[in-house]
Structure formats: structure tokens, C-alpha cells
Design a protein around this motif. Structure first.
Motif, PDB file in Angstrom:
ATOM      1  N   THR A 136       0.842  -1.202   0.000  1.00  0.00           N
ATOM      2  CA  THR A 136       0.000   0.000   0.000  1.00  0.00           C
ATOM      3  C   THR A 136       0.872   1.245   0.000  1.00  0.00           C
ATOM      4  OG1 THR A 136      -1.770  -1.142   1.191  1.00  0.00           O
ATOM      5  CG2 THR A 136      -1.782   1.262   1.264  1.00  0.00           C
ATOM      6  N   LEU A 137       1.902   1.249   0.843  1.00  0.00           N
ATOM      7  CA  LEU A 137       2.838   2.363   0.865  1.00  0.00           C
ATOM      8  C   LEU A 137       3.537   2.508  -0.476  1.00  0.00           C
ATOM      9  CD1 LEU A 137       4.376   4.588   2.373  1.00  0.00           C
ATOM     10  CD2 LEU A 137       5.974   2.825   3.151  1.00  0.00           C
ATOM     11  N   ARG A 138       3.960   1.400  -1.057  1.00  0.00           N
ATOM     12  CA  ARG A 138       4.656   1.454  -2.338  1.00  0.00           C
ATOM     13  C   ARG A 138       3.748   2.047  -3.425  1.00  0.00           C
ATOM     14  NH1 ARG A 138       9.041  -1.548  -3.235  1.00  0.00           N
ATOM     15  NH2 ARG A 138       8.393  -3.171  -1.758  1.00  0.00           N
ATOM     16  N   ARG A 139       2.474   1.683  -3.381  1.00  0.00           N
ATOM     17  CA  ARG A 139       1.518   2.217  -4.363  1.00  0.00           C
ATOM     18  C   ARG A 139       1.407   3.734  -4.238  1.00  0.00           C
ATOM     19  NH1 ARG A 139      -4.905   0.638  -4.257  1.00  0.00           N
ATOM     20  NH2 ARG A 139      -5.622   2.157  -5.829  1.00  0.00           N
ATOM     21  N   ILE A 140       1.369   4.240  -3.017  1.00  0.00           N
ATOM     22  CA  ILE A 140       1.281   5.688  -2.790  1.00  0.00           C
ATOM     23  C   ILE A 140       2.545   6.386  -3.265  1.00  0.00           C
ATOM     24  CG2 ILE A 140       1.211   7.460  -0.982  1.00  0.00           C
ATOM     25  CD1 ILE A 140      -0.565   5.455   0.622  1.00  0.00           C
ATOM     26  N   VAL A 141       3.698   5.831  -2.919  1.00  0.00           N
ATOM     27  CA  VAL A 141       4.976   6.446  -3.289  1.00  0.00           C
ATOM     28  C   VAL A 141       5.160   6.413  -4.804  1.00  0.00           C
ATOM     29  CG1 VAL A 141       7.476   6.217  -3.082  1.00  0.00           C
ATOM     30  CG2 VAL A 141       6.036   5.963  -1.058  1.00  0.00           C
ATOM     31  N   THR A 142       4.765   5.332  -5.443  1.00  0.00           N
ATOM     32  CA  THR A 142       4.840   5.251  -6.902  1.00  0.00           C
ATOM     33  C   THR A 142       3.969   6.317  -7.551  1.00  0.00           C
ATOM     34  OG1 THR A 142       5.305   2.876  -6.836  1.00  0.00           O
ATOM     35  CG2 THR A 142       4.443   3.765  -8.905  1.00  0.00           C
ATOM     36  N   SER A 143       2.787   6.530  -6.991  1.00  0.00           N
ATOM     37  CA  SER A 143       1.906   7.578  -7.501  1.00  0.00           C
ATOM     38  C   SER A 143       2.554   8.949  -7.371  1.00  0.00           C
ATOM     39  CB  SER A 143       0.578   7.544  -6.747  1.00  0.00           C
ATOM     40  OG  SER A 143      -0.283   8.579  -7.185  1.00  0.00           O
ATOM     41  N   MET A 144       3.211   9.207  -6.244  1.00  0.00           N
ATOM     42  CA  MET A 144       3.924  10.473  -6.070  1.00  0.00           C
ATOM     43  C   MET A 144       5.004  10.635  -7.119  1.00  0.00           C
ATOM     44  SD  MET A 144       4.400  10.900  -1.928  1.00  0.00           S
ATOM     45  CE  MET A 144       4.893  12.628  -2.079  1.00  0.00           C
ATOM     46  N   ALA A 145       5.767   9.560  -7.344  1.00  0.00           N
ATOM     47  CA  ALA A 145       6.863   9.629  -8.311  1.00  0.00           C
ATOM     48  C   ALA A 145       6.351   9.899  -9.723  1.00  0.00           C
ATOM     49  CB  ALA A 145       7.657   8.323  -8.276  1.00  0.00           C
ATOM     50  N   GLU A 146       5.295   9.223 -10.111  1.00  0.00           N
ATOM     51  CA  GLU A 146       4.732   9.416 -11.451  1.00  0.00           C
ATOM     52  C   GLU A 146       4.171  10.818 -11.623  1.00  0.00           C
ATOM     53  OE1 GLU A 146       1.903   6.261 -11.612  1.00  0.00           O
ATOM     54  OE2 GLU A 146       3.397   4.732 -12.173  1.00  0.00           O
ATOM     55  N   THR A 147       3.503  11.327 -10.591  1.00  0.00           N
ATOM     56  CA  THR A 147       2.928  12.667 -10.660  1.00  0.00           C
ATOM     57  C   THR A 147       4.021  13.728 -10.711  1.00  0.00           C
ATOM     58  OG1 THR A 147       1.028  11.862  -9.387  1.00  0.00           O
ATOM     59  CG2 THR A 147       1.277  14.243  -9.590  1.00  0.00           C
ATOM     60  N   ALA A 148       5.074  13.541  -9.914  1.00  0.00           N
ATOM     61  CA  ALA A 148       6.190  14.488  -9.919  1.00  0.00           C
ATOM     62  C   ALA A 148       6.882  14.504 -11.271  1.00  0.00           C
ATOM     63  CB  ALA A 148       7.178  14.129  -8.814  1.00  0.00           C
ATOM     64  N   LYS A 149       7.098  13.329 -11.845  1.00  0.00           N
ATOM     65  CA  LYS A 149       7.737  13.258 -13.162  1.00  0.00           C
ATOM     66  C   LYS A 149       6.905  13.975 -14.214  1.00  0.00           C
ATOM     67  CE  LYS A 149       9.569   9.988 -16.563  1.00  0.00           C
ATOM     68  NZ  LYS A 149       9.796   8.547 -16.890  1.00  0.00           N
ATOM     69  N   ALA A 150       5.595  13.748 -14.189  1.00  0.00           N
ATOM     70  CA  ALA A 150       4.714  14.396 -15.157  1.00  0.00           C
ATOM     71  C   ALA A 150       4.718  15.914 -14.997  1.00  0.00           C
ATOM     72  CB  ALA A 150       3.295  13.859 -15.003  1.00  0.00           C
TER      73      ALA A 150
END
Length: 368
Positions: A136-150
Motif C-alpha cells: 500500500t505504501l509502495r503504491r502511494i509512493v509510486t503515484s507520487m513519483a509518477e505525478t512528480a515526473k509528469a
């Protein structure tokens, strides 16, 4: 430096980078424990496996206690630094249209962009409840990373804490952001002038309605999606089309009503908006009627309010509508000079007027 020295230096640098990758730890358990916040091996495994793997960039990967950015790089982009910080406690942490990780990045990027800044760097500090699923934590952090990259920003430093069960609700996130403002951009709530037009970039209240519905109380047949989005590119388009723009604000907690009252108070003016021109989905209107809520106070996470000189309003509206995040942009009202300083009111569909006051109390808790 001769060729042999250059080769040695290159090899050493490459080797250091490879060593950094090699020594990264891997999570050994499926659940977050108090040991993951204790500063030892378990904490290093958490940081390496979840955060560094997702956010990896040269500044972060040094794992120093601070991020170091060359001032010359910042100075080339503008003459003023912008800095902001925010905390996110939304419930639920996953909702239609986003999650707490996406929300944290978009919210911080938007707080920089509405001041005319180009967002560049973010921090990420998390408080995690013991027992949270690592995936669950990994899913949240991955979402942050993808949003930041975009959004074109880097997450360059952070912090991790773990607290006992019941001491927080799953996860809380704090982010800070740094951006640079060009000299030509001068925005402020006190700059509105009589005759200026009030623009929004689309339907209002979607985020607040989506969060409340996601809590499971209403069971709508057509779930409302959060409008969570990073607005920096849309704001760049707006400022290019209307360089005289006075003020921009993202209408988060307190909704559009609170933003308009802040403008009216800071600029010592009155503001009138028109109900028929204010874009609110029928689903959101119906939702609010059932619960006794006013959609003007519902939170948004991808909507801005802009005060634009009347002479530039048409060009600004055209530019907003040409952007994917502004297709439903609307001119909803004007700044007035009729002596009712600090007052906001709405021209209703029935031909009368009603006062739109600042939000008193909390309409919806933990909305962002």
C-alpha cells in the motif's frame, strides 16, 4: 588531467553509483513495523526499497541530510524564490481520480504555480502507522513519483517516521516545494481592480464530492471523480495569454467562496458572481442538496480562480479552454466598485442576490 586520470575518475564515479545501487536494501516483511522508523537496518531497507527506488535522482541518491541545489541554476529561471509547505491527511487515502500521494504532489506544485513560480523541487516527509501494508505504501509512493515526473519536478529530500497503531490513520504526508518566479510575474490578492473579471477553469466541487462519496455513505450510481491535477502548465498558458493577470489561487479547502472573500478583503473591493455562469455538475448539485451542503464551499484540487483585467479576459478564457485542464473554463463574475468593500454576493437564478460569506467552521473534515 590526462586521459588515464580521466578514465580513472570516470570509473570511480561509475563505481560509486553502482555501489549505491548494490547496497540498497530490500524490505523483508510485508508490514510496516516500528523498527522501520528506528534508524537502523530496517529503516534503511524501507528508504532504499520503497522511496529511493521510486524517487531516484542524483540529488536524492546521495542520501545526505539536505538537498543541495546550485544557486546559478535557480537564478537563470527568475529573480525570486517561492517556497511552500502543506500536509495531507485525506480519508480515504485512495479515491476516484487520485490518492494521497498524487494529492500531495499536485497540491504543492499548485501552491507554487499560482504565485507565478515554476515548480522545481519537492520534499516528502511521511508519518506511517505501524501495521500498514508495504505494498500500500509502495503504491502511494509510486503515484507520487509518477505525478512528480509528469509535473517536471524532483523529490530531492525527505523523512520517514513510524508511529504505533492508532497514533495516526494509515499515513500522513508533508511536502514542501521550491520554485522560481520570473520578474514579469507580479500576482497578489490585493491587486484586484474594479472591472476585472473572475475566471475559473472548470467544474467546481468535484474533489469534495468525490471524497465524501468514497467514504461509502452515498453509493452514487455514477461516482464523481476528483479533479486532482497539477495546474502549472495551465497557469503558464494563462499568464502568456493575459500577462496583466492580477491574482491566481487554487480553490482547495473552503472552495471558491473562501478564495473570493480573500480577494475582496485584500483588495478592499466587492465581487459579484452569477449562479448561471458558475460551472457545477448536476451530480454535485444533487449531492449537496441531499446533504445540505453548498457547492461553493466544496474543496477542489484541480481548479483555479483567476482575476484578469477586463481587456484580457477574452484572450485568457480562450487560452484556458484550449488546454485539457481548462476545457470548461468560465467567466463567472466581476470585481465591483460600488462601496460594498469586502463583500461577495451571487446573482441567483431567481434574479435575486445572496451573500457568499467566508466559510465558518469545517464543512467536510480531512478532505485533503
Amino acid at each position: 588531467m590526462n586521459a588515464k586520470q580521466e578514465e580513472t575518475t570516470t570509473t570511480t564515479t561509475r563505481g560509486a553509483a553502482e555501489d549505491l545501487r548494490i547496497r540498497r536494501g530490500k524490505m523483508a516483511t510485508p508490514l510496516i513495523t516500528l523498527a522501520h522508523g528506528g534508524g537502523g537496518k530496517a529503516m534503511r531497507e524501507l528508504i532504499d526499497d520503497v522511496f529511493i527506488n521510486a524517487f531516484s535522482n542524483p540529488t536524492l541518491n546521495t542520501l545526505e541530510d539536505q538537498a543541495r541545489m546550485p544557486l546559478a541554476d535557480l537564478a537563470r529561471l527568475g529573480d525570486r524564490l517561492a517556497m511552500t509547505t502543506d500536509s495531507y491527511v485525506v480519508d480515504p487515502i485512495f479515491f476516484p481520480g487520485g490518492d494521497i500521494g498524487k494529492l500531495a504532489v499536485c497540491g504543492t506544485v499548485n501552491d507554487l504555480a499560482v504565485g507565478g513560480a515554476t515548480p522545481l523541487y519537492l520534499t516528502c516527509a511521511v508519518i506511517i502507522e505501524e501495521g500498514m501494508q508495504v505494498e500500500t505504501l509502495r503504491r502511494i509512493v509510486t503515484s507520487m513519483a509518477e505525478t512528480a515526473k509528469a509535473a517536471g519536478v524532483s523529490i530531492v529530500t525527505g523523512d520517514t517516521k513510524v508511529v504505533g497503531r492508532g497514533s495516526c490513520d494509515k499515513i500522513f504526508i508533508n511536502t514542501a516545494g521550491i520554485g522560481v518566479i520570473r520578474q514579469s510575474h507580479q500576482l497578489g490578492a490585493n491587486r484586484a481592480r474594479p472591472g476585472d473579471r473572475i475566471l475559473v477553469n472548470g467544474y467546481l466541487g468535484d474533489h469534495g464530492a468525490a471524497i465524501l462519496n468514497a467514504r461509502g455513505d452515498m453509493h452514487l450510481s455514477s461516482p464523481i471523480q476528483s479533479d486532482c491535477a497539477a495546474l502549472h502548465d495551465l497557469i503558464s498558458v494563462l499568464l502568456a495569454a493575459a500577462p496583466g493577470t492580477r491574482f491566481i489561487r487554487d480553490a482547495t479547502r473552503g472552495g471558491i467562496a473562501s478564495v473570493l472573500n480573500e480577494i475582496a478583503e485584500a483588495s478592499a473591493c466587492a465581487i459579484e458572481i452569477t449562479e448561471t455562469a458558475t460551472p457545477i455538475r448536476q451530480e454535485v448539485k444533487g449531492f449537496c442538496e441531499i446533504l445540505g451542503l453548498d457547492p461553493l464551499y466544496l474543496a477542489n484540487e484541480g481548479k483555479l480562480v483567476a482575476v484578469v483585467p477586463e481587456a484580457e479576459a477574452a484572450a485568457a478564457l480562450q487560452a484556458l479552454r484550449a488546454h485539457p485542464l481548462g476545457r470548461d473554463a468560465a467567466d463567472i463574475g466581476a470585481v465591483l466598485a460600488d462601496g460594498r468593500s469586502g463583500r461577495v454576493h451571487m446573482q441567483t437564478v431567481f434574479g435575486g442576490k445572496r451573500i457568499v460569506d467566508m466559510l465558518i467552521g469545517e464543512q467536510l473534515p480531512r478532505i485533503c
